[in-house]
Design a protein around this motif. Structure first.
Motif, short mmCIF file in Angstrom:
data_model
loop_
_atom_site.label_atom_id
_atom_site.label_comp_id
_atom_site.label_asym_id
_atom_site.label_seq_id
_atom_site.Cartn_x
_atom_site.Cartn_y
_atom_site.Cartn_z
N UNK A 206 -0.78 -2.28 11.13
CA UNK A 206 0.33 -3.16 10.76
C UNK A 206 0.77 -2.87 9.33
N UNK A 207 -0.19 -2.73 8.43
CA UNK A 207 0.14 -2.38 7.04
C UNK A 207 0.96 -1.10 6.98
N UNK A 208 0.52 -0.07 7.71
CA UNK A 208 1.23 1.21 7.72
C UNK A 208 2.65 1.02 8.26
N UNK A 209 2.77 0.33 9.37
CA UNK A 209 4.07 0.12 10.00
C UNK A 209 5.02 -0.62 9.06
N UNK A 210 4.56 -1.70 8.45
CA UNK A 210 5.42 -2.48 7.57
C UNK A 210 5.86 -1.67 6.36
N UNK A 211 4.93 -0.94 5.75
CA UNK A 211 5.27 -0.15 4.57
C UNK A 211 6.25 0.97 4.93
N UNK B 133 8.53 -2.67 3.82
CA UNK B 133 8.03 -4.02 3.64
C UNK B 133 6.68 -4.09 2.97
N UNK B 134 6.23 -5.32 2.79
CA UNK B 134 4.93 -5.61 2.19
C UNK B 134 4.16 -6.50 3.15
N UNK B 135 2.84 -6.41 3.14
CA UNK B 135 2.01 -7.28 3.96
C UNK B 135 1.30 -8.28 3.07
N UNK B 136 1.51 -9.57 3.35
CA UNK B 136 0.77 -10.64 2.70
C UNK B 136 -0.23 -11.18 3.72
N UNK C 69 14.43 -1.59 5.01
CA UNK C 69 14.26 -2.05 3.64
C UNK C 69 15.55 -2.23 2.89
N UNK C 70 16.61 -2.69 3.56
CA UNK C 70 17.88 -2.89 2.87
C UNK C 70 17.75 -3.94 1.77
#
Length: 296
Positions: A120-125, A129-132, A86-87
């Motif tokens: 995927x939501x958990x991994x991205x967050x 990140x955010x999931x669209x 998340x840089x």
């Protein structure tokens, strides 16, 4: 692209801003004359107008090849694994099957399962990140039943565990791996192989390590998100737990029994009958005041 088309595109977006004051200005494909045009009808003029009208607004990075992962309030990827950390704020976008919008040629096997979207939501967050997640309505505005079903199941999980997703930040280390060799994940903007269901679980798979627990945090708590049921105990490595920390499982009342050995925290999980489980697919343990070590 000639000046007439640049003006045409510019005025369309100005009208959108004037009518709706969108919180997010999300462009796709490209934009005319990104690197050439200056002054009136330029992209710089468009952004200047937008931020004056919507001071709190954000803009994505899909305004030309020169802008991807360089210019914009946040970076975007598509049908990929997102970014590694998340840089810079970022978002992964994708449809529920192979297409954006409604594709009547896609059948049930083309749609990814709800379990995958939740993980995927958990991994991205966990990586900042955010999931669209794209929803393609039918011509009459209704949401196709398969998409509706996926949304409802994601919502059911979030009703119990949304505290570990909404308003959280990266914990310094995105996940805890099992023993075994860790597979290398590739990152990129578009269509990067990302088979998360093959990369998660409680035990190594064919000698390869899997991601066992994901981490997110808020100022007062660490959230450990176990992929699947961990069994009688959940063991978290390389965590710092302050004296008097309270450990709970979201969706289950009461504090849990724990033991701490240096930086290894062992959580005794509650004994639940299958129909008493608060959710499916992933279970969240909240540890007040705790932190995890950074990625090694």
């Amino acid at each position: 692209v000639d000046a007439a088309y640049s003006m045409y595109a510019y005025k369309h977006v100005i009208d959108l801003i004037d009518r709706y004051k969108p919180d997010v200005l999300w462009n796709d494909i490209e934009w005319p004359d990104f690197s050439k045009r200056e002054g009136e009808y330029s992209l710089a003029a468009l952004f200047d107008y937008y931020y004056k009208e919507v001071p709190h607004g954000v803009v994505n990075d899909r305004w030309g090849k020169e802008s991807r992962h360089k210019h914009g309030g946040y970076w975007t990827t598509e049908y990929a694994a997102g970014l590694k950390d998340g840089a810079h704020p970022w978002e992964e976008s994708r449809g529920m099957a192979h297409s954006y919008g409604l594709n009547r040629a896609e059948r049930v096997d083309d749609y990814r399962p709800s379990r995958e979207f939740i993980l995927v939501l958990i991994d991205l967050v966990s990586r900042g990140g955010n999931l669209l997640l794209d929803i393609g309505p039918a011509a009459d505005g209704t949401i196709p039943p398969l998409m509706e079903q996926r949304l409802l199941e994601i919502g059911d999980w979030l009703k119990v565990n949304g505290e570990a997703i909404y308003g959280t930040r990266t914990a310094g280390r995105s996940c805890q791996w099992t023993e075994g060799q860790q597979a290398k994940q590739e990152y990129g903007e578009f269509m990067v192989k990302y088979n998360l269901l093959d990369q998660v679980g409680q035990k190594p798979r064919d000698g390869m390590a899997v991601k066992q627990v994901f981490f997110t945090k808020k100022p007062d708590a660490l959230y450990a998100i176990s992929i699947g049921w961990p069994g009688a105990q959940l063991v978290l490595r390389d965590v710092t737990v302050p004296p008097g920390a309270i450990v709970t499982m979201l969706g289950v009342p009461g504090a849990l029994t724990t033991s701490l050995n240096g930086t290894t925290l062992t959580i005794t999980t509650p004994r639940l009958e299958p129909d008493a489980a608060p959710c499916q697919h992933a279970f969240v343990f909240k540890i007040t005041g705790a932190t995890v070590s950074a990625e090694k």
